[in-house]
Scaffold this motif. Structure first.
Motif, mmCIF file in Angstrom:
data_model
loop_
_atom_site.group_PDB
_atom_site.id
_atom_site.type_symbol
_atom_site.label_atom_id
_atom_site.label_comp_id
_atom_site.label_asym_id
_atom_site.label_seq_id
_atom_site.Cartn_x
_atom_site.Cartn_y
_atom_site.Cartn_z
ATOM 1 N N LYS A 58 0.808 -1.226 0.000
ATOM 2 C CA LYS A 58 0.000 0.000 0.000
ATOM 3 C C LYS A 58 0.841 1.277 0.000
ATOM 4 O O LYS A 58 0.292 2.371 -0.094
ATOM 5 N N ARG A 60 2.165 2.346 2.644
ATOM 6 C CA ARG A 60 1.566 2.966 3.830
ATOM 7 C C ARG A 60 2.648 3.309 4.838
ATOM 8 O O ARG A 60 3.518 2.481 5.114
ATOM 9 N N SER A 145 -7.855 -0.585 4.204
ATOM 10 C CA SER A 145 -8.509 -0.504 2.905
ATOM 11 C C SER A 145 -7.496 -0.858 1.812
ATOM 12 O O SER A 145 -6.318 -0.544 1.916
ATOM 13 N N ASN A 147 -6.238 0.036 -1.017
ATOM 14 C CA ASN A 147 -5.864 1.056 -1.992
ATOM 15 C C ASN A 147 -4.433 1.485 -1.725
ATOM 16 O O ASN A 147 -3.898 1.215 -0.643
ATOM 17 N N SER A 153 -10.762 5.038 -1.058
ATOM 18 C CA SER A 153 -10.873 3.610 -0.736
ATOM 19 C C SER A 153 -11.606 2.870 -1.851
ATOM 20 O O SER A 153 -12.428 3.443 -2.552
ATOM 21 N N HIS A 232 -6.244 12.878 2.561
ATOM 22 C CA HIS A 232 -6.462 11.431 2.513
ATOM 23 C C HIS A 232 -7.634 11.175 1.582
ATOM 24 O O HIS A 232 -8.348 12.106 1.236
HETATM 25 MG MG MG Z 1 -7.678 3.473 4.372
#
Ligand code: MG
Ligand code: TXA
Length: 337
Positions: A58, A60, A145, A147, A153, A232
């Protein structure tokens, strides 16, 4: 490379497909799966190596903790230490469903899942495919999520593939998700309940089942409350909001004119009642302004469609912050940054 995509009928689940997904999990892989809110990207929550794969796929940041998904209330005892009375009440009322509880974690939850916090986010989804998958996996699944970090999302398997092709192993395609917006996240302490993220469960319902407890919307005790990232859920296009109320249509038109004048491609996300007024632009209908549920289900879809259409600017009409409208406006404001 495209991941393997297995179509599953949520009303008639093909167990051989679930078994393939479970095998990926047991091999420390990543499986995207539908929940009633949005698609999640799952890995074995008790295996730090597998969970590390989620962050990598991700892109992330490692300080953004994950939600752990369970299918049986008994699993909660393994993950969370003490259930305050309010948490018990909320789980009885809203699980399985779009509610996430922040609870004191036990030692079996790896630090990478909680990014070092002493609390863990837990949710029991209601989607039949998600439930079957978690049960068969036999382990709780960490799943944010599905994505790329910061993007809207995913509410369909196609959205997942658009973002994560080449980065994950398998997608269980159960069609469009029902609610279309993420779970409501709540933190509980002795005095009050803090809603860290409005979502699929209406905050008013939470207040109603806990009449003696103060419920407020805000940030909690952890350093990494959702929303600590100002921007976001964002499409590539710049998002501008025309707030709900008097003069809304005029505001959209004046922003649209100015943007179009400077040569930018303009998209308008409109409530159904106003869509006709914006026909000279690329208009997508969010939903009837009074039907927050429909608006929630469509929000991420229309944001992504605006990107596919190559828009530079999206002007989005706001709706009333009532019921699911609160979550819709929370996501729109984050998308606008
Ligand atoms: Mg998320
Ligand atoms: O509906 C949903 O909640 C979806 C589906 C897949 O279940 N999941 C989801 O996950 O939205 P994600 O990672 O996109 O958002 C989870 C949020 C993060 O913003 C994170 O900051 C917060 O939950 N979170 C996780 N653990 C936490 C903790 N211990 N304390 C405070 N916030 C936490």
């Amino acid at each position: 490379m495209k991941p393997k995509i297995l179509k599953i009928d949520p009303h008639n689940i093909d167990r051989t497909k679930i078994a393939q997904a479970v095998e990926v999990i047991h091999n420390r892989g990543l499986v995207a799966f539908p929940t009633e809110t949005v698609y999640g990207l799952g890995a074995n929550a008790l295996d730090p190596k597998a969970v590390a794969g989620i962050f990598e796929a991700k892109k992330r940041p490692l300080d953004d903790p994950l939600i752990v998904h369970i299918a049986d209330i008994k699993d909660l005892e393994r993950l969370a230490k003490r259930m305050p009375y309010q948490a018990e009440r909320l789980s009885e009322c809203f699980w399985p469903g779009p509610l996430t509880l922040i609870l004191k974690k036990t030692d079996i939850v790896p630090d990478i899942v909680t990014t070092g916090l002493d609390s863990v986010a837990v949710r029991m989804p209601s989607n039949t495919i998600a439930r079957e998958f978690i049960l068969e996996a036999g382990v709780p699944l960490a799943a944010p999520s599905a994505n790329i970090f910061g993007r809207p999302s995913p509410t369909t398997a196609k959205h997942v593939v658009d973002d994560l092709a080449g980065r994950i192993d398998l997608v269980l395609d159960g069609g469009s998700t029902e609610i279309g917006i993420e779970s409501t996240i709540v933190e509980l302490n002795d005095k009050e309940i803090v809603v860290l993220r409005p979502g699929g469960i209406d905050v008013e319902l939470i207040k109603r089942v806990l009449p003696g407890t103060d419920v407020r919307i805000g940030s909690g005790s952890g350093g990494n409350a959702p929303g600590s990232y100002a921007k976001h859920y964002s499409p590539r296009a710049k998002v501008v909001i025309a707030e709900e109320g008097e003069g809304q249509v005029g505001k959209v038109i004046s922003i649209a004119r100015e943007a179009a004048h400077s040569g930018r491609k303009v998209g308008v996300i409109a409530v159904l009642e106003h869509a006709e007024d914006f026909r000279e632009y690329n208009v997508k209908v969010l939903g009837p302004s009074q039907e927050a549920k429909i608006c929630a289900a469509r929000l991420f879809l229309v944001l992504r469609e605006m990107d596919s259409d190559g828009m530079d600017v999206i002007i989005a009409e706001g709706i009333k912050e009532k019921g699911l409208g609160l979550a819709v406006m929370n996501r729109l404001r984050k998308a606008a940054g």
